[in-house]
Design a protein around this motif. Structure first.
Motif, mmCIF file in Angstrom:
data_model
loop_
_atom_site.group_PDB
_atom_site.id
_atom_site.type_symbol
_atom_site.label_atom_id
_atom_site.label_comp_id
_atom_site.label_asym_id
_atom_site.label_seq_id
_atom_site.Cartn_x
_atom_site.Cartn_y
_atom_site.Cartn_z
ATOM 1 N N ARG A 71 0.852 -1.197 0.000
ATOM 2 C CA ARG A 71 0.000 0.000 0.000
ATOM 3 C C ARG A 71 0.891 1.252 0.000
ATOM 4 N N ASP A 73 1.187 5.018 1.691
ATOM 5 C CA ASP A 73 0.669 5.815 2.811
ATOM 6 C C ASP A 73 0.415 7.243 2.366
ATOM 7 N N GLU A 74 0.007 8.076 3.313
ATOM 8 C CA GLU A 74 -0.369 9.454 3.000
ATOM 9 C C GLU A 74 0.830 10.256 2.515
ATOM 10 N N GLN A 79 4.533 0.884 1.457
ATOM 11 C CA GLN A 79 4.692 0.042 2.635
ATOM 12 C C GLN A 79 4.337 -1.416 2.292
#
Length: 466
Positions: A71, A73-74, A79
């Motif tokens: 995924r 992240d912001e 990750q």
């Protein structure tokens, strides 16, 4: 002791090698084992392909689980949290080791082993060596939402071969056990079938063994299968020929005894007369008759011996090279004295050698009997002509005389043993033409009788040329 044991074992092996049951069973089992060996070879590679396919599907599933756990992240960082299930699916109890690698499209290592070997194509497993172990490797490219320009990651998963080899072995052994059961059942059915199939042949053997030595009546062909009926017919034909030969032998012995009885009685009488006679002239007459009877019985014994030798199977086959022209000339020279006594004109027409192959002794005996018969039945002031030539690839022997001849109605019977034409004045045993026929047929030729010009008999013999 050891030699006797080895000889017994060798004899037993020889008997087994001659057993129809063992031969048929060996052929069936050899064919089965050949087919099974090919099937096991093919099933091994089929099991190997199946195990590789299952391993590749597991590797692909593991790579998907790992890829779906990636995924962004912001902060835009990628990750990776590798789920335990992605690695635990290889825990099958065979101690396999699992290796993985996750890298971005830019070549950045995100997780796993940096030196893991990469396959040449996606979604296709390949065998590689890694850290001293053989592994199966598969790579998957997977898009990740949130990466610029729809970026992707590459997930590579590798596993050792323990589970793969165990699966291949189990699949192959399962197939092997089925093949073994198949061979066992096929062998059992084959043995039972052979027992049942050979039972009529064994009954035929017992029927032949239980017969008495004089029982030669035919066997029923229905007692065996259709494939063995030609054998029964052959046995019946053989027994019929044996019966005919035995009957002919009994007739021969009976006729020979009859033919010998008269000269022997004459010899005994003439010897008694010569012993009692005091007059020298009459004693000489009795002795001359005694010598004549002795010559007659000696000739009869010689013809019986010749006829016995001429019969099929009585002598080992020979392939002598015989010049019929030379043999006929020598025989005529030997018969010249007898011909001169009877004032018989004897001639030979043979302008070149005529060569045949066969038993030289029996061929000469055939010529002797032909010429002797012609001289005996020609009578005083007779004529005998012997011709030797070739025609159509055959040697042709012609013996012509001007005697009384043989009526056409009796020309078949004169070839039988001891057959004599009624009213014949010449001395004879009735064996001459029988000897001629036996010798000629044994040499693969033919003999025929005909009328001579001006009266008399013509005997024509044809033999294969060498």
């Amino acid at each position: 002791m050891f030699s006797s044991v080895f000889s017994k074992n060798g004899a037993a092996i020889g008997r087994l090698s001659q057993s129809l049951r063992v031969q048929l069973l060996s052929l069936v089992l050899l064919t089965l084992f050949g087919a099974i060996a090919f099937n096991l070879y093919d099933s091994f590679w089929s099991a190997d392909a199946t195990a590789k396919l299952v391993t590749d599907r597991t590797l692909l599933a593991s790579a998907r689980v790992i890829a779906e756990a990636v995924r962004v992240d912001e902060g835009g960082n990628v990750q990776v949290d590798v789920p335990p299930a992605a690695l635990e699916m290889f825990d099958t109890g065979f101690g396999d080791r699992v290796f993985y690698q996750v890298i971005t499209v830019w070549g950045n290592l995100m997780s796993g082993f940096p030196d893991l070997p990469l396959p040449t194509a996606q979604r296709v497993g390949e065998d590689r060596a890694f850290h001293g172990a053989d592994v199966r490797v598969l790579m998957l490219d997977h898009p990740v939402v949130g990466l610029p320009d729809d970026g992707t990651i590459s997930v590579t998963v590798a596993v050792t071969h323990n589970s793969q080899y165990a699966m291949r072995r189990q699949l192959w052994l399962s197939d092997f056990s089925k093949q073994f059961v198949l061979v066992f059942l096929a062998s059992l059915v084959t043995i039972l079938g052979l027992q049942r199939g050979l039972a009529p042949a064994l009954r035929l053997r017992d029927a032949v063994r239980e017969r008495g030595r004089n029982r030669l009546d035919p066997l029923p062909p229905e007692m065996v299968q259709s494939e063995l009926r030609p054998l029964v017919h052959a046995l019946n034909d053989h027994m019929e020929r044996v019966q005919s030969q035995m009957a002919a032998q009994r007739r021969f012995v009976s006729n020979a005894a009859h033919q010998l009885r008269t000269p022997l009685a004459l010899i005994s009488t003439q010897a008694s007369v010569a012993a009692r006679e005091s007059d020298a002239a009459r004693r000489d007459e009795a002795l001359a008759a005694l010598r004549s009877s002795t010559r007659q019985i000696s000739r009869l014994a010689g013809q019986l011996l010749t006829l016995s030798r001429a019969e099929p199977g009585s002598r080992r086959p020979r392939s002598d090279v015989t010049d019929l022209s030379k043999a006929a000339r020598e025989i005529l020279e030997a018969q010249a004295e007898e011909a001169l006594k009877r004032n018989i004109d004897v001639g030979l027409e043979a302008d070149r050698p005529v060569i045949v192959e066969g038993d030289g002794t029996m061929l000469r005996e055939m010529l002797v009997n032909l010429i002797d018969n012609a001289i005996r039945y020609s009578g005083a002031d007779g004529r005998v002509t012997v011709s030797i030539g070739q025609s159509g690839g055959s040697a042709v022997i012609t013996v012509e005389d001007n005697g009384p001849g043989i009526p056409e109605s009796e020309r078949d019977q004169v070839f039988e043993r001891f057959y004599r034409i009624m009213g014949t004045e010449s001395e004879g045993s009735g064996l001459g033409l029988a000897i001629v026929r036996e010798v000629v047929e044994g040499a693969g030729g033919s003999v025929s009788l005909g009328d001579a010009e001006g009266g008399g008999l013509v005997v024509t013999v044809r033999l294969p040329l060498a």
